[in-house]
Scaffold this motif. Structure first.
Motif, PDB file in Angstrom:
ATOM      1  N   ALA A 165      -3.012  -1.799   7.316  1.00 48.82           N
ATOM      2  CA  ALA A 165      -3.022  -2.709   8.463  1.00 48.82           C
ATOM      3  C   ALA A 165      -3.381  -1.962   9.732  1.00 48.82           C
ATOM      4  O   ALA A 165      -4.159  -2.449  10.560  1.00 48.82           O
ATOM      5  N   ILE A 166      -2.838  -0.764   9.899  1.00 53.94           N
ATOM      6  CA  ILE A 166      -3.150   0.051  11.087  1.00 53.94           C
ATOM      7  C   ILE A 166      -4.639   0.386  11.126  1.00 53.94           C
ATOM      8  O   ILE A 166      -5.278   0.303  12.181  1.00 53.94           O
ATOM      9  N   LYS A 167      -5.199   0.739   9.997  1.00 51.84           N
ATOM     10  CA  LYS A 167      -6.613   1.119   9.951  1.00 51.84           C
ATOM     11  C   LYS A 167      -7.504  -0.042  10.369  1.00 51.84           C
ATOM     12  O   LYS A 167      -8.504   0.137  11.065  1.00 51.84           O
ATOM     13  N   GLU A 168      -7.125  -1.257   9.959  1.00 53.54           N
ATOM     14  CA  GLU A 168      -7.932  -2.436  10.289  1.00 53.54           C
ATOM     15  C   GLU A 168      -7.728  -2.880  11.724  1.00 53.54           C
ATOM     16  O   GLU A 168      -8.685  -3.217  12.424  1.00 53.54           O
ATOM     17  N   LEU A 169      -6.483  -2.856  12.160  1.00 56.41           N
ATOM     18  CA  LEU A 169      -6.157  -3.385  13.477  1.00 56.41           C
ATOM     19  C   LEU A 169      -6.392  -2.387  14.596  1.00 56.41           C
ATOM     20  O   LEU A 169      -6.744  -2.762  15.713  1.00 56.41           O
ATOM     21  N   LEU A 170      -6.216  -1.089  14.286  1.00 56.96           N
ATOM     22  CA  LEU A 170      -6.338  -0.046  15.295  1.00 56.96           C
ATOM     23  C   LEU A 170      -7.270   1.055  14.814  1.00 56.96           C
ATOM     24  O   LEU A 170      -6.849   2.194  14.575  1.00 56.96           O
ATOM     25  N   PRO A 171      -8.566   0.763  14.634  1.00 58.05           N
ATOM     26  CA  PRO A 171      -9.482   1.806  14.172  1.00 58.05           C
ATOM     27  C   PRO A 171      -9.518   2.970  15.160  1.00 58.05           C
ATOM     28  O   PRO A 171      -9.581   2.776  16.365  1.00 58.05           O
ATOM     29  N   GLY A 172      -9.417   4.174  14.639  1.00 56.90           N
ATOM     30  CA  GLY A 172      -9.363   5.344  15.503  1.00 56.90           C
ATOM     31  C   GLY A 172      -7.956   5.821  15.784  1.00 56.90           C
ATOM     32  O   GLY A 172      -7.760   6.931  16.264  1.00 56.90           O
ATOM     33  N   TYR A 173      -6.963   4.962  15.491  1.00 54.50           N
ATOM     34  CA  TYR A 173      -5.569   5.336  15.719  1.00 54.50           C
ATOM     35  C   TYR A 173      -5.082   6.199  14.560  1.00 54.50           C
ATOM     36  O   TYR A 173      -5.138   5.797  13.401  1.00 54.50           O
ATOM     37  N   ALA A 174      -4.606   7.380  14.863  1.00 52.91           N
ATOM     38  CA  ALA A 174      -4.210   8.313  13.816  1.00 52.91           C
ATOM     39  C   ALA A 174      -2.864   7.959  13.198  1.00 52.91           C
ATOM     40  O   ALA A 174      -2.488   8.503  12.165  1.00 52.91           O
ATOM     41  N   GLY A 175      -2.153   7.035  13.812  1.00 53.42           N
ATOM     42  CA  GLY A 175      -0.840   6.687  13.307  1.00 53.42           C
ATOM     43  C   GLY A 175       0.229   7.575  13.919  1.00 53.42           C
ATOM     44  O   GLY A 175      -0.050   8.627  14.481  1.00 53.42           O
ATOM     45  N   ALA A 176       1.461   7.131  13.834  1.00 54.20           N
ATOM     46  CA  ALA A 176       2.565   7.861  14.426  1.00 54.20           C
ATOM     47  C   ALA A 176       3.278   8.714  13.390  1.00 54.20           C
ATOM     48  O   ALA A 176       3.390   8.338  12.225  1.00 54.20           O
TER      49      ALA A 176
END
Length: 379
Positions: free
Chosen positions: A207-218
């Motif tokens: 979900a993070i990859k789709e919603l926040l492309p470029g976000y490395a995650g926490a």
């Protein structure tokens, strides 16, 4: 809520023939980073959609706004996706607003970086829920400004509750009538469940990859807060009572409902109302106040109205329509110029978020009051 929107459309009917050029809605935050914007459809397979008659799982649309220090290339992005913009143009155009109004608007954003990591790690997350019968896209500029101050912002459309939700596969869900107490209760409970579902998606890598492309995650579970306008403000209060991961909440101009009024909670909470919306005029605010046992503040914004807390004042200013609409529009949008109102909302919300999620100082509110004399601290 829905009635107010209808009144606004009628008022705009008396201003036919207005024309304007394309406009990019600005970031007006006093300190800001570039912001990337994406959207995705998320499906909660553990929950049936209460508005569907076929037991399908609940699917929602979410927009992600996230600051970046690695803006590979600036991009002008349409303010709304095309079908939604056309829907809004038809809805407002039927009452006199020039055709193409919403299609003429855009936001300046960034292309996602080639590799993940363009967004800082461990940024706090802000969940947002808007007014009844109001698209999440009518808050895109305000939420971009809030994200620019250093937050990941996730804006939720609640299908059947919003007037129109456009999904990536072309599915369109239009709003249903929500008027009775039972219908409002269902909408409120559904919103809280949607908010809780989205909060949990920050642990979902796909979900993070789709919603926040470029976000490395926490590395760790992010700190979270919730903001809502109108019925979204009511949902924010109810979510604070039931979702333990939320560290604080903001209700922008929303009357509240349900058990939260008497149960309350002990996490930080801020109320901000338009002119003459205070504990003295809204019984729900008066009822909940003694049951908010943590940090709390109440602000009143003079010269503002219910939809001052949306993008509509900024949209009108950007399109060059200030002073060209009927005076009665002020009953819904207030008289504060759009850039200033967006800056005011962003400043106070960011001061709250900084205090709750980043260890900021309460003195930021006094500093903000020096800039925005329209704001009065009520309690």
């Amino acid at each position: 809520m829905g009635l107010r929107t209808s009144v606004l459309l009628v008022l705009l009917a008396s201003s036919p023939g207005l024309t304007f050029a394309k406009a990019t809605l600005p970031i007006v935050a006093s300190h800001h980073q570039d912001v990337m914007i994406a959207s995705a459809s998320l499906t909660d397979h553990a929950r049936s959609d209460p508005y569907a008659n076929d037991a399908r799982p609940r699917s929602i649309m979410v927009s992600g706004f996230y600051p970046t220090t690695q803006c590979r290339r600036k991009k002008i992005k349409p303010y709304m996706p095309p079908v939604t913009a056309s829907f809004m143009d038809t809805k407002f155009g039927a009452y006199g607003l020039p055709n193409g109004s919403f299609q003429s608007l855009s936001l300046e954003t960034c292309m996602p970086p080639a590799k993940r990591g363009g967004c800082s790690k461990d940024l706090p997350v802000v969940l947002f829920s808007g007014a009844l019968a109001t698209s999440r896209h009518l808050y895109n500029a305000i939420l971009q400004n809030i994200a620019a101050t250093g937050y990941v912002v996730l804006s939720i459309d609640h299908p059947y509750d919003a007037d129109m939700v456009e999904f990536p596969d072309g599915t369109i869900v239009t709003g249903v009538d929500i008027e009775s107490d039972a219908e409002i209760e269902l909408a409120l409970n559904t919103r809280v469940a949607d908010i809780e579902f989205v909060s949990k998606q920050m642990k979902n890598a796909s979900a993070i990859k789709e919603l926040l492309p470029g976000y490395a995650g926490a590395k760790n579970a992010p700190k979270m807060a919730v903001i809502g306008h109108s019925l979204g403000g009511a949902a924010a209060a109810s979510a604070m009572m039931s979702i333990t991961s939320l560290k604080g909440g903001v209700n922008l101009d929303g009357s509240m409902f349900g058990s939260v009024l008497t149960t309350g909670f002990n996490s930080p909470f801020m109320l901000m109302g338009h002119e003459n919306k205070t504990q003295e005029t809204d019984p729900s605010w008066k009822t909940i106040w003694p049951n908010l046992t943590g940090w709390k503040k109440e602000f009143e914004v003079k010269h503002s109205a219910h939809y001052s807390f949306s993008d509509l004042p900024l949209v009108i200013s950007a399109l060059g329509l200030d002073g060209k609409l009927p005076a009665q529009v002020g009953e819904l949008l207030g008289s504060i110029e759009g850039r200033r109102m967006t800056g005011l909302t962003t400043t106070y919300v960011a001061a709250f978020l900084d205090m709750v999620l980043k260890g900021g100082k309460e003195g930021a509110f006094a500093k903000a009051g020096g800039r925005f004399t329209e704001v009065e601290e009520v309690a």
